[in-house]
Design an enzyme around this catalytic site. Structure first.
Site, PDB file in Angstrom:
ATOM      1  N   VAL A 172      43.116 123.106  59.734  1.00 16.34           N
ATOM      2  CA  VAL A 172      43.622 124.302  59.071  1.00 16.34           C
ATOM      3  C   VAL A 172      42.437 125.087  58.516  1.00 16.34           C
ATOM      4  CG1 VAL A 172      45.137 125.112  57.226  1.00 16.34           C
ATOM      5  CG2 VAL A 172      45.677 122.984  58.418  1.00 16.34           C
ATOM      6  N   CYS A 173      42.363 126.373  58.827  1.00 14.22           N
ATOM      7  CA  CYS A 173      41.256 127.198  58.319  1.00 14.22           C
ATOM      8  C   CYS A 173      41.302 127.272  56.796  1.00 14.22           C
ATOM      9  CB  CYS A 173      41.328 128.608  58.891  1.00 14.22           C
ATOM     10  SG  CYS A 173      40.170 129.729  58.088  1.00 14.22           S
ATOM     11  N   ILE A 174      40.203 126.923  56.177  1.00 15.21           N
ATOM     12  CA  ILE A 174      40.192 126.842  54.707  1.00 15.21           C
ATOM     13  C   ILE A 174      40.384 128.200  54.049  1.00 15.21           C
ATOM     14  CG2 ILE A 174      37.642 126.863  54.610  1.00 15.21           C
ATOM     15  CD1 ILE A 174      37.939 124.931  52.174  1.00 15.21           C
TER      16      ILE A 174
END
Lengths: 134, 133
Positions: free
Chosen positions: B80-82
């Site tokens: 998941v893209c932070i």
């Protein structure tokens, strides 16, 4: 690490959705990976690099100036669909003057923007290893 | 073949995550490898462990979790893209603690990481397939 040809397809306008700004965030991160990067602006994506954007009335950060930094990251292949411009009543003169300094030509300042037909763009796309679509 | 997948849309509103899941399942069944699934834009919402669909509907989050896409070290490769996650209220334990927030919502089959992981997936994989609008 291997070098691949990455193309970022920008298909949405700058505001209204988060696609444009989050695409630009990927492009800037990708610059650190020293890949062969190009950007394409098609459909409403051409609005992303229109000159004179002003977001004062909508309470959002105007990120259009960030496109001027791309040249410093060796990202200097920005393809714009001629048909998408024409469909929207736009011309090359409406676009931001995005440039880079060519280190192989005594750091001469050159334009990064190239207006191409969809047929040409299709050929350029088929030559890529990775196309990320936003 | 080694595939990676990028998902740009949230669950239920959009079919992108379902289509990507069907694709991943079919690819694995055909003997291919899924190197990484990267969740970006509203796609980060596919990682919420609080997702509670009605009983007669699929659970998009659990479906992904059950595929169990992991690397050789046993770490999840559902990434998941932070930046996209934090601005949408998606936090794992460590980010919640760092920001002084009680509770966290990232499903344990997923992990939070940076956009560099997407680029790396593009470099390492034979194909990167994007699902979204």
């Amino acid at each position: 690490m291997a070098t691949k040809k990455f193309m970022y397809l920008n298909r949405k306008a700058s505001y209204g959705t988060a696609y444009a700004i989050e695409s630009l965030e990927v492009v800037l991160i990708a610059a650190a990976f020293e890949q062969d990067v190009s950007l394409a602006f098609i459909d409403d994506g051409v609005y992303q690099i229109i000159e004179g954007q002003n977001t004062d009335g909508i309470g959002m950060k105007n990120f259009s100036k960030t496109f001027h930094a791309l040249g410093d990251y060796d990202i200097n292949k920005l393809y714009v669909s001629a048909e998408s411009l024409e469909e929207r009543g736009l011309t090359a003169d409406d676009l931001m003057p995005l440039v880079y300094e060519d280190e192989d030509d005594d750091w001469a300042e050159k334009t990064s923007v190239k207006i191409v037909s969809n047929a040409e763009l299709s050929k350029i796309m088929s030559d890529q290893d990775v196309c990320l679509s936003f | 073949m080694k595939f990676s997948i990028q998902i740009n849309e949230g669950p239920y509103q959009h079919q992108a995550s379902d289509s990507a899941y069907q694709f991943a399942k079919a690819a694995i069944a055909a003997g291919h490898e899924i190197f990484r699934v990267f969740f970006y834009h509203d796609g980060v919402n596919n990682a919420s462990r609080f997702t509670m669909p009605p009983q007669d509907d699929r659970n998009v989050v659990n479906q992904w979790a059950e595929l169990g896409i992991k690397n050789a070290d046993g770490e999840p490769e559902l990434v998941v893209c932070i930046a996209a996650a934090l601005r949408r209220g998606m936090l794992d334990e460590s980010e919640a603690k760092k920001n002084g927030i009680e509770g966290n919502n990232i499903h344990p089959a997923f992990r939070i990481s940076g956009l560099g992981q997407l680029i790396e997936a593009g470099i390492q994989s034979d194909r990167l397939v994007v699902f979204g609008d």
